[in-house]
Design a protein around this motif. Structure first.
Motif, mmCIF file in Angstrom:
data_model
loop_
_atom_site.group_PDB
_atom_site.id
_atom_site.type_symbol
_atom_site.label_atom_id
_atom_site.label_comp_id
_atom_site.label_asym_id
_atom_site.label_seq_id
_atom_site.Cartn_x
_atom_site.Cartn_y
_atom_site.Cartn_z
ATOM 1 N N SER A 18 7.763 -14.733 6.506
ATOM 2 C CA SER A 18 7.174 -16.006 6.078
ATOM 3 C C SER A 18 5.691 -16.063 6.431
ATOM 4 N N PHE A 19 5.329 -15.531 7.570
ATOM 5 C CA PHE A 19 3.918 -15.508 7.964
ATOM 6 C C PHE A 19 3.115 -14.650 6.984
ATOM 7 N N LEU A 20 3.644 -13.484 6.633
ATOM 8 C CA LEU A 20 2.975 -12.629 5.650
ATOM 9 C C LEU A 20 2.817 -13.357 4.321
ATOM 10 N N GLU A 21 3.862 -14.048 3.887
ATOM 11 C CA GLU A 21 3.793 -14.782 2.624
ATOM 12 C C GLU A 21 2.729 -15.873 2.675
ATOM 13 N N SER A 22 2.589 -16.539 3.820
ATOM 14 C CA SER A 22 1.551 -17.573 3.943
ATOM 15 C C SER A 22 0.159 -16.947 3.867
ATOM 16 N N ILE A 23 -0.012 -15.753 4.410
ATOM 17 C CA ILE A 23 -1.301 -15.054 4.320
ATOM 18 C C ILE A 23 -1.606 -14.697 2.865
ATOM 19 N N SER A 26 -2.501 -17.854 0.954
ATOM 20 C CA SER A 26 -3.838 -18.296 1.373
ATOM 21 C C SER A 26 -4.917 -17.407 0.765
ATOM 22 N N GLY A 27 -4.616 -16.114 0.649
ATOM 23 C CA GLY A 27 -5.563 -15.194 0.024
ATOM 24 C C GLY A 27 -5.860 -15.553 -1.417
ATOM 25 N N LEU A 28 -4.877 -16.097 -2.114
ATOM 26 C CA LEU A 28 -5.103 -16.538 -3.487
ATOM 27 C C LEU A 28 -6.094 -17.693 -3.555
ATOM 28 N N PHE A 29 -6.189 -18.443 -2.456
ATOM 29 C CA PHE A 29 -7.072 -19.608 -2.408
ATOM 30 C C PHE A 29 -8.345 -19.363 -1.601
ATOM 31 N N GLY A 30 -8.642 -18.110 -1.306
ATOM 32 C CA GLY A 30 -9.921 -17.802 -0.699
ATOM 33 C C GLY A 30 -9.901 -17.223 0.696
ATOM 34 N N GLY A 35 -8.098 -8.334 6.198
ATOM 35 C CA GLY A 35 -8.300 -7.350 5.141
ATOM 36 C C GLY A 35 -7.747 -7.751 3.784
ATOM 37 N N ILE A 36 -7.410 -9.029 3.596
ATOM 38 C CA ILE A 36 -6.866 -9.504 2.328
ATOM 39 C C ILE A 36 -7.977 -9.527 1.282
ATOM 40 N N LYS A 37 -7.706 -8.958 0.127
ATOM 41 C CA LYS A 37 -8.653 -8.990 -0.984
ATOM 42 C C LYS A 37 -7.852 -9.267 -2.251
ATOM 43 N N MET A 38 -8.131 -10.395 -2.874
ATOM 44 C CA MET A 38 -7.428 -10.756 -4.096
ATOM 45 C C MET A 38 -8.314 -10.486 -5.300
ATOM 46 N N LEU A 39 -7.706 -10.018 -6.344
ATOM 47 C CA LEU A 39 -8.430 -9.716 -7.575
ATOM 48 C C LEU A 39 -8.109 -10.735 -8.653
#
Length: 142
Positions: A18-23, A26-30, A35-39
């Motif tokens: 669940s923590f990973l899913e929240s990360i 959140s990455g989708l929203f900035g 090391g999260i990078k969303m395209l």
């Protein structure tokens, strides 16, 4: 995680899924930590369905996503993100509710935290195949 595909996060209980899913959400929203990078271009619509946790814990998860996304946790104005606690629903009610919300909101990204709670017996091959088939249909349609 390519658009239109289904991805799974699998691990033993209490290992941080669940923590990973929240990360990821959140990455989708900035959020750019860890090391999260969303395209993703533009702001996506995200639905997050939690089948396991108590409503208060689901609210804490939503606050974590708000905080990591840089949003005001006291102001629920972000129509791009919806989080649902489905723990009190029956298995059939959960499936129908998820289908209804996906159809109505047509999101870009969906999290179902506890997908095994959408069937009565996850060891039943027919039930498992049916729910996977329904998720594939929904991902293709929306």
């Amino acid at each position: 995680m390519p658009r239109g595909d289904i991805s799974a996060v699998k691990s033993k209980a209490k290992n941080g899924k669940s923590f990973l899913e929240s990360i990821l959400v959140s990455g989708l929203f900035g959020y750019r930590g860890m090391g999260i990078k969303m395209l993703v271009q533009g702001a996506p619509k995200v639905l997050y369905f939690d089948t396991e946790q108590a409503r208060s814990n689901t609210a804490k998860m939503a606050k974590r996503i708000y905080t990591m996304s840089g949003w005001d946790i006291n102001y629920n104005k972000y129509d791009l993100f919806r989080m649902y606690s489905l723990r009190t629903m029956s298995t059939d009610e959960r499936v129908e509710y998820i289908k209804k919300e996906i159809g109505a909101r047509q999101p870009d990204f969906v999290v179902i935290d506890g997908i095994s709670d959408l069937i009565e017996d996850f060891n039943n091959i027919e039930q498992s195949n049916n729910i996977v088939g329904e998720m594939m249909r929904l991902s293709a349609e929306y």
